[in-house]
Design an enzyme around this catalytic site. Sequence first.
Site: not given
Length: 147
Positions: A23, A101
Amino acid sequence: MHRILVINGPNLDRLGTREPDHYGSETLEQLMARLSEFASTRGAALDHFQSNAEHELIERIHQAGEQQVGFILINPGGFTHTSVALRDALLAAAVPFVEVHISNVHAREEFRRHSYFSDVAAGTISGLGTQGYELALRAALAKLDQS
């Protein structure tokens, strides 16, 4: 003025510290500040909302439909793979949306490859890190400018 809402689901409040290999290191606050600044340069208003609770996300989507939000950018987090209720809320609100995403969900565990949103989204962006939000914002603005 175009109104765009960014919705982030569970655990996205942990950006910057949660699994940086998937991330990245940018925090949610940094990301939203960057997106807000970009939106303002394009004459758009950007609101953002994050919750770890499904019902709160649903309520915010309902509000978006009532508040004449022009577009939603949504990262449903883990609800991507489980929440028919969020899908139904998006359909009921009738606000176009882009599914975002940060990680490439198709290169991860098998269960992450199914989305309850992709088939009803205006588009899906996956695997480009937090840059995916900016690309989604650009796409939303372009679609709103065309309407």
